[in-house]
Design an enzyme around this catalytic site. Structure first.
Site, PDB file in Angstrom:
ATOM      1  N   LYS A 173       0.812  -1.213   0.000  1.00 58.64           N
ATOM      2  CA  LYS A 173       0.000   0.000   0.000  1.00 58.64           C
ATOM      3  C   LYS A 173       0.850   1.270   0.000  1.00 58.64           C
ATOM      4  CE  LYS A 173      -4.318  -1.851   1.714  1.00 58.64           C
ATOM      5  NZ  LYS A 173      -3.949  -3.264   1.947  1.00 58.64           N
TER       6      LYS A 173
HETATM    7  C1  LIG Z   1      -4.504  -4.370   1.293  1.00 61.16           C
HETATM    8  C2  LIG Z   1      -3.709  -5.622   1.193  1.00 61.16           C
HETATM    9  C3  LIG Z   1      -4.051  -6.656   0.295  1.00 61.16           C
HETATM   10  C4  LIG Z   1      -5.296  -6.610  -0.577  1.00 61.16           C
HETATM   11  O1  LIG Z   1      -5.132  -5.728  -1.661  1.00 61.16           O
HETATM   12  P1  LIG Z   1      -6.435  -5.240  -2.475  1.00 61.16           P
HETATM   13  O2  LIG Z   1      -5.917  -4.279  -3.473  1.00 61.16           O
HETATM   14  O3  LIG Z   1      -7.335  -4.603  -1.464  1.00 61.16           O
HETATM   15  O4  LIG Z   1      -7.047  -6.446  -3.087  1.00 61.16           O
HETATM   16  C5  LIG Z   1      -3.238  -7.775   0.217  1.00 61.16           C
HETATM   17  N1  LIG Z   1      -2.144  -7.892   1.010  1.00 61.16           N
HETATM   18  C6  LIG Z   1      -1.788  -6.929   1.879  1.00 61.16           C
HETATM   19  C7  LIG Z   1      -0.592  -7.141   2.725  1.00 61.16           C
HETATM   20  C8  LIG Z   1      -2.550  -5.752   2.006  1.00 61.16           C
HETATM   21  O5  LIG Z   1      -2.179  -4.804   2.898  1.00 61.16           O
END
Ligand SMILES: *Cc1c(COP(=O)(O)O)cnc(C)c1O
Length: 451
Positions: free
Chosen positions: A120
Site C-alpha cells: 500500500k
Molecule cells: C490491502 C492488502 C491486500 C489486498 O489488496 P487489495 O488491493 O485490497 O485487493 C493484500 N495484502 C496486503 C498485505 C494488504 O495490505
C-alpha cells in the site's frame, strides 16, 4: 529520460475519468483525485484504457522502474507536465521493487520494501505526491482524514509524512490494532496526527464519514480522504506489473517462460484491477489468479454468477478480510458485467487459514524463504491450481504484498521460529507514542480538528 516519440496517439485527446454508475459527467484526473468518488456514488475509471506502443513494449528490459512509471503515469495523467511527473515518481518510489525467483517457475514481485513494509506504500506515496503537486500550484492547504483497522493508516501516514501543504489525521480503534501498527501510526509526528478512539474500527469510520459530511469542517480545514478507492492510489499500481514483466525479460530463458500468470492476493481487488488495466494496455499477461482467504465472495460470484456480499470474517491474512470488495465494480465495468468474459482472464480461488499456515511452513522448509500470510495465500492458490497439467510452460508472478515481519504471530506459528524484526519496525517500537485519546463522539472530534 527516454522519449518514446514513436508512440502514436492519434486519437488521444484529454484523458478523462467516468463513473462506473454512468450518471456523472467525465472529469479530469485532478478532479477524481480530490473527490475520490463520483457524485453518483460510483468509482472513477478511465474513459478509455490507453495502449502501450509496440516500441515501448519491445524495449522494456532496458528500462528502469522510474522510466516505466513515468510512461504509465503520462498515459493516464495529462495535467501534470512530464518533468513534474518524473519528480513525483522519484519521491514516491524511493525503494526497490525486485522480482525474486522463489523456485521452479515461481517469481515473487516484492512490493513491500517501502516504509511500512506493505504494497500500500506504492499507492499512498504516489497519491500524496500528486495531491501535493496540485496544492502547491493552488497555494492551498488540506487535511486528509482516514480511519484505519491497521495497515491503511500506516501507509497513508508514512506516505503523507512531511509532504508540504497536507496535514493528516488518522483515527484508529484503541487497543484493537497490533502494537507494531500503532507505533507506525503514532510515532511520526510533524504533519501526522494520530487520534485514538475509544471504540471499534466501525466507530472510527463513522466519525470520518460524519466529518466529511460536515460542511463547516470541510470548508474550514479543506477536508478530504485518502481511501483506497481513490484513482491516485490505483494508477501507480499499474506500473509495477509492467516493471515485473521488464525484470522477467532479463532472466535467462531456461528459468522463465514468456507465458505469464499473475497471482494477486486480493481483498478490495484494487491490486487485481490495476493488473487488468496493465493487460488492457497491452502487457502480455495470459491469466490472473485472484487469491482470497476465506472471505470468498468473488470466487463464489465467478462460480455461481451471483454476487452475495456479506460481513467479513477474521483470518490470518487480515488485510484481505473484505466481504464486499469495493473495486469489483471497476472489474464488472471493464468486462461489461459479463462473468464469463471475466473468467477468460481471471480465475478466483479461496484459501483457508490452515492452507495458508501450511504454505508458509512448507515453503520455508524447502527454500528458507519466509512468506507473509497474504503472499502465502497467493502462492498456495497457484499450487492448488497447478495440479492441472497445462500450466507447466508458464512463468508465475505472485504479488508479494507484505513483509513477513509485519505478522510475527502467524509466521512464528507456521515456522516454529522466532522472527527478528527488520530495523525499520524495531526502531518504530522504541519511539514514543503520540496520540490524542477521544471517546467515539463526533463533537469531540470536531472540536479537536477546529482547535
Ligand atoms: C490491502 C492488502 C491486500 C489486498 O489488496 P487489495 O488491493 O485490497 O485487493 C493484500 N495484502 C496486503 C498485505 C494488504 O495490505
Amino acid at each position: 529520460m527516454k522519449n518514446f516519440s514513436t508512440i502514436a496517439h492519434p486519437l488521444k485527446s484529454q484523458m478523462n475519468f467516468i463513473s462506473v454508475n454512468g450518471k456523472s459527467t467525465p472529469v479530469s484526473f485532478r478532479h477524481a483525485l480530490f473527490s475520490g468518488i463520483a457524485n453518483d456514488g460510483g468509482l472513477y475509471v478511465p474513459e478509455n484504457i490507453p495502449s502501450f506502443s509496440p516500441s515501448f513494449l519491445s524495449q522494456l528490459e532496458n528500462l528502469s522502474l522510474h522510466e516505466i512509471s513515468v510512461e504509465v503515469a503520462s498515459l493516464f495523467i495529462d495535467e501534470i507536465p512530464k518533468a513534474h511527473l518524473e519528480n513525483i515518481i522519484s519521491k514516491a518510489f524511493n525503494f526497490p521493487i525486485p522480482l525474486v525467483h522463489l523456485e521452479e517457475k515461481i517469481f515473487l514481485l516484492e512490493l513491500f520494501h517501502g516504509p511500512t513494509l506493505a504494497f500500500k506504500d506504492v499507492g499512498a506515496r504516489f497519491m500524496a505526491e500528486t495531491l501535493s503537486f496540485f496544492l502547491q500550484q493552488e497555494k492551498k492547504e488540506i487535511t486528509v482524514i482516514v480511519a484505519t483497522s491497521g495497515d491503511t493508516g500506516s501507509a497513508v501516514a508514512n506516505g503523507f509524512y512531511n509532504v508540504p501543504n497536507i496535514s493528516v489525521v488518522v483515527l484508529y480503534p484503541s487497543g484493537k490494532i497490533s502494537p507494531l501498527q500503532e507505533k507506525q501510526i503514532t510515532t511520526l509526528g510533524n504533519n501526522i496526527h494520530a487520534i485514538e478512539v475509544e471504540g471499534t474500527f466501525d466507530d472510527c469510520q463513522k466519525l470520518v464519514k460524519q466529518a466529511l459530511a460536515d460542511k463547516e469542517l470541510v470548508t474550514k480545514r479543506n477536508l478530504t480522504t485518502a481511501n483506497s478507492i481513490n484513482l491516485g492510489r490505483l494508477i501507480p499500481q499499474i506500473m509495477y506489473y509492467v516493471w515485473a514483466f521488464a525484470q522477467l525479460r532479463t532472466i535467462p530463458k531456461q528459468v522463465r517462460n514468456d507465458n505469464i500468470i499473475a497471482v494477486v492476493p486480493s481483498g478490495n481487488f484494487g491490486n487485481l484491477t490495476a493488473g487488468l488495466y496493465a493487460k488492457g494496455m497491452g502487457l502480455p499477461i495470459q491469466k490472473f489468479i485472484a487469491a482470497t482467504n476465506s472471505n470468498d465472495v468473488v470466487p463464489e460470484y465467478f462460480h455461481t454468477g451471483k454476487y452475495s456480499p456479506r460481513p467479513s470474517i477474521q483470518t490470518y491474512s487480515n488485510a484481505m478480510d473484505v466481504g464486499n470488495p469495493s473495486n469489483l465494480s471497476r472489474i464488472q465495468f471493464l468486462y461489461g458485467n459479463d462473468v464469463q468474459k471475466m473468467k477468460t482472464d481471471i480465475e478466483a480461488m479461496s484459501i483457508s487459514d490452515e492452507e495458508t499456515l501450511n504454505e508458509i511452513r512448507e515453503t520455508y522448509k524447502r527454500t528458507k524463504y519466509i512468506l507473509d500470510p497474504h503472499t502465502a495465500v497467493g502462492v498456495c492458490a497457484f499450487r492448488k491450481r497447478s495440479q492441472k497439467p497445462e500450466v507447466r510452460n508458464q512463468s508465475i508472478i505472485v504479488a508479494a504484498t507484505a513483509h513477513y515481519a509485519k505478522f510475527p504471530e502467524v509466521v512464528e506459528k507456521a515456522i516454529g521460529e522466532k522472527i527478528i524484526l527488520p530495523p525499520i519496525l524495531e526502531n518504530a517500537l522504541h519511539k514514543t507514542k503520540q496520540s490524542t485519546f477521544i471517546p467515539a463522539n463526533y463533537d469531540e472530534l470536531k472540536a479537536l480538528l477546529l482547535s
